[in-house]
Design a protein around this motif. Structure first.
Motif, PDB file in Angstrom:
ATOM      1  N   SER A  94       0.856  -0.911  -0.499  1.00  0.00           N
ATOM      2  CA  SER A  94       0.439  -0.113   0.065  1.00  0.00           C
ATOM      3  C   SER A  94       0.847   1.090  -0.057  1.00  0.00           C
ATOM      4  O   SER A  94       1.852   1.235   0.106  1.00  0.00           O
ATOM      5  N   PHE A  95       0.181   2.020  -0.831  1.00  0.00           N
ATOM      6  CA  PHE A  95       0.698   4.329  -0.345  1.00  0.00           C
ATOM      7  C   PHE A  95      -0.647   4.850  -0.060  1.00  0.00           C
ATOM      8  O   PHE A  95      -1.432   4.395  -0.720  1.00  0.00           O
ATOM      9  N   PRO A  96       0.372   6.079  -0.166  1.00  0.00           N
ATOM     10  CA  PRO A  96      -0.695   7.014  -0.242  1.00  0.00           C
ATOM     11  C   PRO A  96      -1.487   6.882  -1.393  1.00  0.00           C
ATOM     12  O   PRO A  96      -1.369   7.618  -2.259  1.00  0.00           O
ATOM     13  N   GLY A  97      -2.849   6.552  -1.886  1.00  0.00           N
ATOM     14  CA  GLY A  97      -3.751   7.135  -2.706  1.00  0.00           C
ATOM     15  C   GLY A  97      -4.112   5.027  -3.533  1.00  0.00           C
ATOM     16  O   GLY A  97      -4.621   5.443  -4.426  1.00  0.00           O
ATOM     17  N   VAL A 117      -7.408   3.693  -4.455  1.00  0.00           N
ATOM     18  CA  VAL A 117      -7.614   2.607  -3.228  1.00  0.00           C
ATOM     19  C   VAL A 117      -8.964   2.087  -4.444  1.00  0.00           C
ATOM     20  O   VAL A 117     -10.487   2.472  -4.111  1.00  0.00           O
TER      21      VAL A 117
END
Length: 119
Positions: A94-97, A117
């Motif tokens: 996971s990463f932001p967005g 997401v």
């Protein structure tokens, strides 16, 4: 339409053009046009480009730019990549967005696939 001063084409090295072509044909449905024995080109994939015969590869570990595919079904795309002979070098994270994974194709060039997401 080719746009003035916009990215238009990308080229990658490939130590084995035939294996590279077969990987992208199987994993992503690409088609190629050969221009002699040491160059093959693809188009219609978001950014046109080609592979040239060389004993080099593009990897983030040696400072290369990373080209990233989008997928609406990340797990399914990961299966297609591995079924076609790709090697996962960074499993889904996971990463932001969103989420993504990194893979190499048979000649060692590194790519990534991302999904937003909830996708």
């Amino acid at each position: 339409m080719t746009e003035h001063e916009k990215l238009n084409y990308v080229e990658f090295p490939s130590s084995d053009l035939q294996s590279t072509k077969l990987f992208f044909e199987k994993a992503f449905g690409w088609s190629f046009i050969d221009y002699g024995p040491e160059y093959t080109a693809f188009s219609g994939q978001g950014l046109d480009g080609g592979f040239f015969k060389a004993n080099l590869y593009s990897s983030t570990s040696n400072g290369a730019a990373l080209l990233i595919f989008f997928s609406s079904n990340l797990e399914n795309t990961l299966l297609k990549v591995t079924d076609a002979g790709g090697r996962i070098v960074k499993p889904i994270f996971s990463f932001p967005g969103g989420r993504r994974f990194h893979f190499t194709e048979p000649s060692g060039n590194e790519f990534a696939v991302w999904s937003g997401v909830g996708a």
